[in-house]
Design a protein around this motif. Sequence first.
Motif, PDB file in Angstrom:
ATOM      1  N   ARG A 193      98.401  89.880   4.037  1.00 55.53           N
ATOM      2  CA  ARG A 193      98.163  88.808   5.007  1.00 55.53           C
ATOM      3  C   ARG A 193      96.824  88.129   4.733  1.00 55.53           C
ATOM      4  O   ARG A 193      96.703  86.906   4.819  1.00 55.53           O
ATOM      5  CB  ARG A 193      98.197  89.381   6.429  1.00 55.53           C
ATOM      6  N   SER A 194      95.805  88.931   4.397  1.00 49.99           N
ATOM      7  CA  SER A 194      94.486  88.349   4.113  1.00 49.99           C
ATOM      8  C   SER A 194      94.520  87.475   2.861  1.00 49.99           C
ATOM      9  O   SER A 194      93.848  86.439   2.797  1.00 49.99           O
ATOM     10  CB  SER A 194      93.436  89.454   3.964  1.00 49.99           C
ATOM     11  N   VAL A 195      95.300  87.877   1.874  1.00 51.45           N
ATOM     12  CA  VAL A 195      95.448  87.062   0.653  1.00 51.45           C
ATOM     13  C   VAL A 195      96.144  85.747   0.993  1.00 51.45           C
ATOM     14  O   VAL A 195      95.736  84.670   0.532  1.00 51.45           O
ATOM     15  CB  VAL A 195      96.229  87.837  -0.429  1.00 51.45           C
ATOM     16  N   ALA A 196      97.193  85.828   1.812  1.00 48.81           N
ATOM     17  CA  ALA A 196      97.903  84.615   2.223  1.00 48.81           C
ATOM     18  C   ALA A 196      96.974  83.689   3.009  1.00 48.81           C
ATOM     19  O   ALA A 196      96.987  82.461   2.819  1.00 48.81           O
ATOM     20  CB  ALA A 196      99.121  84.980   3.068  1.00 48.81           C
ATOM     21  N   CYS A 197      96.138  84.260   3.885  1.00 43.73           N
ATOM     22  CA  CYS A 197      95.190  83.457   4.659  1.00 43.73           C
ATOM     23  C   CYS A 197      94.161  82.792   3.748  1.00 43.73           C
ATOM     24  O   CYS A 197      93.791  81.628   3.961  1.00 43.73           O
ATOM     25  CB  CYS A 197      94.479  84.329   5.690  1.00 43.73           C
ATOM     26  N   GLY A 198      93.690  83.522   2.753  1.00 45.95           N
ATOM     27  CA  GLY A 198      92.722  82.942   1.821  1.00 45.95           C
ATOM     28  C   GLY A 198      93.322  81.814   1.000  1.00 45.95           C
ATOM     29  O   GLY A 198      92.680  80.789   0.768  1.00 45.95           O
ATOM     30  N   ALA A 199      94.571  82.016   0.582  1.00 43.42           N
ATOM     31  CA  ALA A 199      95.240  80.976  -0.216  1.00 43.42           C
ATOM     32  C   ALA A 199      95.534  79.744   0.621  1.00 43.42           C
ATOM     33  O   ALA A 199      95.225  78.608   0.234  1.00 43.42           O
ATOM     34  CB  ALA A 199      96.529  81.539  -0.810  1.00 43.42           C
ATOM     35  N   LEU A 200      96.116  79.957   1.823  1.00 42.60           N
ATOM     36  CA  LEU A 200      96.519  78.829   2.669  1.00 42.60           C
ATOM     37  C   LEU A 200      95.337  78.208   3.406  1.00 42.60           C
ATOM     38  O   LEU A 200      95.122  76.991   3.350  1.00 42.60           O
ATOM     39  CB  LEU A 200      97.567  79.294   3.687  1.00 42.60           C
ATOM     40  N   GLY A 201      94.568  79.049   4.113  1.00 33.90           N
ATOM     41  CA  GLY A 201      93.542  78.527   5.010  1.00 33.90           C
ATOM     42  C   GLY A 201      92.261  78.101   4.330  1.00 33.90           C
ATOM     43  O   GLY A 201      91.496  77.319   4.888  1.00 33.90           O
ATOM     44  N   ILE A 202      92.007  78.598   3.125  1.00 36.48           N
ATOM     45  CA  ILE A 202      90.768  78.244   2.430  1.00 36.48           C
ATOM     46  C   ILE A 202      91.052  77.346   1.227  1.00 36.48           C
ATOM     47  O   ILE A 202      90.697  76.169   1.225  1.00 36.48           O
ATOM     48  CB  ILE A 202      89.998  79.508   1.969  1.00 36.48           C
ATOM     49  N   ALA A 203      91.723  77.880   0.218  1.00 36.60           N
ATOM     50  CA  ALA A 203      91.887  77.135  -1.031  1.00 36.60           C
ATOM     51  C   ALA A 203      92.803  75.922  -0.889  1.00 36.60           C
ATOM     52  O   ALA A 203      92.380  74.777  -1.065  1.00 36.60           O
ATOM     53  CB  ALA A 203      92.412  78.073  -2.120  1.00 36.60           C
ATOM     54  N   ILE A 204      94.066  76.164  -0.567  1.00 38.45           N
ATOM     55  CA  ILE A 204      95.040  75.061  -0.512  1.00 38.45           C
ATOM     56  C   ILE A 204      94.675  74.081   0.589  1.00 38.45           C
ATOM     57  O   ILE A 204      94.742  72.860   0.407  1.00 38.45           O
ATOM     58  CB  ILE A 204      96.464  75.622  -0.305  1.00 38.45           C
ATOM     59  N   ASN A 205      94.261  74.596   1.727  1.00 38.34           N
ATOM     60  CA  ASN A 205      93.871  73.755   2.857  1.00 38.34           C
ATOM     61  C   ASN A 205      92.772  72.762   2.459  1.00 38.34           C
ATOM     62  O   ASN A 205      92.894  71.547   2.665  1.00 38.34           O
ATOM     63  CB  ASN A 205      93.393  74.662   4.001  1.00 38.34           C
ATOM     64  N   GLN A 206      91.696  73.266   1.866  1.00 37.70           N
ATOM     65  CA  GLN A 206      90.564  72.407   1.541  1.00 37.70           C
ATOM     66  C   GLN A 206      90.842  71.485   0.358  1.00 37.70           C
ATOM     67  O   GLN A 206      90.401  70.327   0.339  1.00 37.70           O
ATOM     68  CB  GLN A 206      89.325  73.266   1.289  1.00 37.70           C
ATOM     69  N   LEU A 207      91.562  71.975  -0.641  1.00 37.08           N
ATOM     70  CA  LEU A 207      91.903  71.119  -1.788  1.00 37.08           C
ATOM     71  C   LEU A 207      92.760  69.941  -1.342  1.00 37.08           C
ATOM     72  O   LEU A 207      92.542  68.794  -1.762  1.00 37.08           O
ATOM     73  CB  LEU A 207      92.631  71.936  -2.861  1.00 37.08           C
ATOM     74  N   LEU A 208      93.738  70.209  -0.491  1.00 30.32           N
ATOM     75  CA  LEU A 208      94.601  69.134   0.009  1.00 30.32           C
ATOM     76  C   LEU A 208      93.819  68.176   0.906  1.00 30.32           C
ATOM     77  O   LEU A 208      93.985  66.952   0.812  1.00 30.32           O
ATOM     78  CB  LEU A 208      95.781  69.722   0.791  1.00 30.32           C
ATOM     79  N   PHE A 209      92.983  68.722   1.781  1.00 31.68           N
ATOM     80  CA  PHE A 209      92.265  67.862   2.731  1.00 31.68           C
ATOM     81  C   PHE A 209      91.362  66.870   2.012  1.00 31.68           C
ATOM     82  O   PHE A 209      91.403  65.659   2.274  1.00 31.68           O
ATOM     83  CB  PHE A 209      91.443  68.707   3.705  1.00 31.68           C
TER      84      PHE A 209
END
Length: 310
Positions: free
Chosen positions: A71-87
């Motif tokens: 779950r923590s890996v999924a949160c890091g991928a979605l909430g940090i990396a993918i989230n910020q790159l897309l934004f």
Amino acid sequence: MRNSLRVHAALFFVALIYAANYSLSKDVMPKYMGPFGIVTLRILGAALFFAVIKYFVAPQDKIVGRADNLRSVACGALGIAINQLLFFSGLNLTSPISASLLQTIAPIVVVVASAILLKEKITLKRLLGIIVGMVGAGLVILGRNTQAAVYPNATLGNICILANATVFGLYLVLSAPLMRKYHAFTVLARVFLVGAFIAVPFGWRDALTADYAHFPLYIWLEIGYMIVFLTILAYLLNNWALKYASPALLGVYIYPQPVLAVLIAVAIGKDHLTWDKAGQAALIFLGVWLVSQKPKAAAGPAVAAEAGRD
């Protein structure tokens, strides 16, 4: 009651931080640094900060078990990396007002994700809200841009922002159980470490090749704002709030963002509010309001019910 007041104050401050960023980021990119370079500086700065603070504040606290680690890996991928790159990719291509409007789709995503992951009930009213909200978002994405000369790739930028809002909504739902089980710095140190491994390969070149020697003072201040306020403080306040409130309440606090973003963008001349955008905003707000309505027969710890309670 006092704790509830603190949660609301923290979330409103986060909304203000995000709202100002829509305009401030436009000064930095793409003239001084590309969007992925900004993301790299943000994530590395926050990852270092949270790792050091976690070492002193919660040295014995560790995420354990296969499920929580995944779950923590999924949160890091979605909430940090993918989230910020897309934004930042999207904001680089579209206007501050369009970007802030599309962010309000996140509460709808929270409800849909909660229905799938947490077995939250979707009523007819909520289904109607999802449809109305998505129609409003579609009009923002496909509508004619009055500043087409300034933002020729606005449609692509709007799609990136919509995708960003989607992954952020998923992050809120996925991270809530971790925040209630572990220390906030333990979770944030882990998710930013995961995010760094994913995002830095995309942006290290932009970060290294930027002409830092010729950055004006205000650009340094805005980059500092994005690292300290937008990343470290906003994530810390959001995740602290998740200990005491539902993901849906955090989603609801996306409401003030476009209002504040419009006021800031118009005040400093970064964007213009049109009747088209006002109508699109009304559709999105109506959809989110319908989605946020509490189901009549809510038996369990329903996400929307908790939002209403606070």
